[in-house]
Design a protein around this motif. Structure first.
Motif, PDB file in Angstrom:
ATOM      1  N   PHE A 135       5.173   1.418   4.118  1.00 57.49           N
ATOM      2  CA  PHE A 135       5.214   2.459   3.089  1.00 57.49           C
ATOM      3  C   PHE A 135       4.727   3.765   3.722  1.00 57.49           C
ATOM      4  O   PHE A 135       3.576   3.853   4.151  1.00 57.49           O
ATOM      5  CB  PHE A 135       4.329   2.080   1.899  1.00 57.49           C
ATOM      6  N   MET A 190       0.652   0.914   5.642  1.00 61.47           N
ATOM      7  CA  MET A 190       0.801   2.289   5.181  1.00 61.47           C
ATOM      8  C   MET A 190       0.818   3.237   6.368  1.00 61.47           C
ATOM      9  O   MET A 190       0.082   3.057   7.343  1.00 61.47           O
ATOM     10  CB  MET A 190      -0.355   2.678   4.241  1.00 61.47           C
ATOM     11  N   MET A 231      -0.427  -1.015  -3.420  1.00 65.00           N
ATOM     12  CA  MET A 231       0.137  -1.870  -2.373  1.00 65.00           C
ATOM     13  C   MET A 231      -0.600  -3.202  -2.295  1.00 65.00           C
ATOM     14  O   MET A 231       0.011  -4.274  -2.262  1.00 65.00           O
ATOM     15  CB  MET A 231       0.080  -1.144  -1.026  1.00 65.00           C
ATOM     16  N   VAL A 241       4.995   4.013  -5.647  1.00 63.97           N
ATOM     17  CA  VAL A 241       4.575   2.979  -4.693  1.00 63.97           C
ATOM     18  C   VAL A 241       4.418   1.641  -5.403  1.00 63.97           C
ATOM     19  O   VAL A 241       4.869   0.592  -4.917  1.00 63.97           O
ATOM     20  CB  VAL A 241       3.263   3.394  -4.002  1.00 63.97           C
ATOM     21  N   SER A 301       7.852   0.002  -6.208  1.00 67.18           N
ATOM     22  CA  SER A 301       8.500  -0.564  -5.028  1.00 67.18           C
ATOM     23  C   SER A 301       7.757  -1.801  -4.532  1.00 67.18           C
ATOM     24  O   SER A 301       8.382  -2.800  -4.134  1.00 67.18           O
ATOM     25  CB  SER A 301       8.569   0.483  -3.918  1.00 67.18           C
ATOM     26  N   ALA A 302       6.419  -1.752  -4.552  1.00 68.07           N
ATOM     27  CA  ALA A 302       5.627  -2.896  -4.095  1.00 68.07           C
ATOM     28  C   ALA A 302       5.865  -4.117  -4.983  1.00 68.07           C
ATOM     29  O   ALA A 302       6.005  -5.250  -4.494  1.00 68.07           O
ATOM     30  CB  ALA A 302       4.146  -2.529  -4.082  1.00 68.07           C
TER      31      ALA A 302
END
Length: 250
Positions: free
Chosen positions: A14, A40, A32, A159, A162-163
């Motif tokens: 990410f 990251m 995350m 984030v 998507s995670a």
């Protein structure tokens, strides 16, 4: 400083591009870790790095995501070792790239990672999102189907979404044959160097005219290279073809 990572990737990277607030970086780290993701990378964080506000927001366990985050000067460096790059954006539709929903994108990411590829996901700064020059370095776009009258997502929300989508495909995805057996995908750095080579040679040939259109022409070329999803051998062949053309001319 690149983040430490195993030779065989097990999760996507990410990449937070020019994040503006430490609190949002910390919140992204928490999002995350909620889904067991820890890779990251940061591109040119506005307030420098490390950032105590990010650590405070990460709240304990998620601090380890920040401790191992890679920090880079630009997007090209942050994705140089990646084979496939997604860009999250509500814009960018004027660039000819495949557009995925988060669900479809994370399933694609999972399948590519199972095939041994390194995958990155770009997230833009809070106020403006990714710029077109950032998006040209991606192979595909992720767009969330949200309310068109209020489409802005907070960095940590993007984030988290998507995670979550990546995590929920972790157990039921199966490896796929990408149809490139015995061929190594070109990394983002390979494609970046090919773009540099073409820009240099075309510049020498006077291709970028009139001057005011040169930036747009160069951006379109960069976008084309990333859209092709080339193998390393194809990139090397194009380098060789370009060298031969100019050798014959000279």
């Amino acid at each position: 400083m690149p983040d430490p990572a195993p030779s065989a990737p097990t999760q996507p990277v990410f990449v937070l591009v020019r994040p503006q607030m430490g609190e949002n970086i910390g919140a992204a780290a928490r999002a995350m870790l909620n889904f067991s993701l820890s890779r990251m990378r940061l591109v040119d964080p506005r307030d420098g790095w490390p950032n105590p506000k990010a650590v405070a927001m990460a709240s304990g366990a998620a601090e380890k995501v920040l401790n191992f985050a890679g920090v880079f000067d630009d997007v090209a460096g942050a994705v140089a070792d990646c084979d496939f790059v997604f860009a999250t954006t509500a814009r960018g539709r004027e660039l000819a790239k495949p557009i995925y929903t988060p669900e479809a994108a994370m399933l694609e990411a999972r399948q590519r990672i199972l095939a041994g590829q390194k995958v990155a996901i770009l997230f833009g700064p809070e106020r403006t999102g990714l710029e077109n020059d950032d998006i040209t370095r991606a192979n595909a776009i992720i767009t969330v189907p949200v309310n068109p009258e209020f489409f802005s997502l907070n960095l940590a929300q993007a984030v988290l979404l998507s995670a979550y989508e990546y995590s929920r495909h972790t157990l039921d995805a199966t490896p796929r044959d990408p149809g490139l057996a015995a061929h190594i995908p070109a990394t983002a750095q390979d494609v970046e160097k090919l773009g540099d080579h073409f820009e240099t040679r075309l510049d020498e040939a006077g291709f970028f005219t009139p001057p005011e259109k040169a930036p747009m022409m160069k951006r379109n070329l960069r976008n084309m290279w990333t859209r092709f999803a080339m193998t390393r051998s194809e990139v090397q062949m194009l380098h060789g073809a370009l060298r031969q053309i100019f050798r014959a001319r000279d």
